[in-house]
Design an enzyme around this catalytic site. Structure first.
Site, short mmCIF file in Angstrom:
data_model
loop_
_atom_site.label_atom_id
_atom_site.label_comp_id
_atom_site.label_asym_id
_atom_site.label_seq_id
_atom_site.Cartn_x
_atom_site.Cartn_y
_atom_site.Cartn_z
N HIS A 1 11.27 8.73 2.28
CA HIS A 1 11.88 7.85 1.30
C HIS A 1 10.85 6.83 0.84
O HIS A 1 9.98 6.44 1.61
CB HIS A 1 13.09 7.14 1.89
CG HIS A 1 14.13 8.09 2.40
ND1 HIS A 1 14.95 8.80 1.57
CD2 HIS A 1 14.44 8.47 3.65
CE1 HIS A 1 15.74 9.57 2.28
NE2 HIS A 1 15.45 9.40 3.56
N ALA A 2 10.93 6.43 -0.40
CA ALA A 2 10.10 5.38 -1.00
C ALA A 2 8.61 5.54 -0.68
O ALA A 2 7.99 6.48 -1.14
CB ALA A 2 10.63 4.01 -0.59
#
Length: 93
Positions: free
Chosen positions: A15-16
């Site tokens: 994620h991210a």
């Protein structure tokens, strides 16, 4: 088809920031690579949206694959990046 199965080493999963690191590394590999959850459909590893869409959590198994020439070396490097939760693609494996 060359394939590597690894567990995601980033605690927050893909994620991210970790996804961004992975996508940059997959793009830099210079060959087409796919990524999938162990039981899921493969997606383009060079696509940020596709990688985020996997929802791969920390510790979850993913599958990296490619049938391009030089795939073994590229997949070894990407597998090391993912499994160890590194901040950048390793120069050597």
């Amino acid at each position: 088809m060359a394939e590597r199965r690894v567990n995601v080493g980033w605690a927050e999963g893909l994620h991210a920031r970790p996804a961004s690191i992975f996508v940059r590394a997959a793009t830099a590999a210079g060959i087409p690579v796919t990524i999938a959850k162990a039981d899921g459909n493969p997606v383009n590893a060079a696509s940020m949206l596709a990688v985020l869409g996997l929802g791969a959590a920390g510790g979850e198994e993913i599958v990296l694959a490619s049938d391009a020439e030089g795939a073994d070396v590229a997949l070894d490097r990407l597998a090391k990046l993912v499994s160890e939760g590194l901040e950048e693609l390793p120069e050597t494996v």
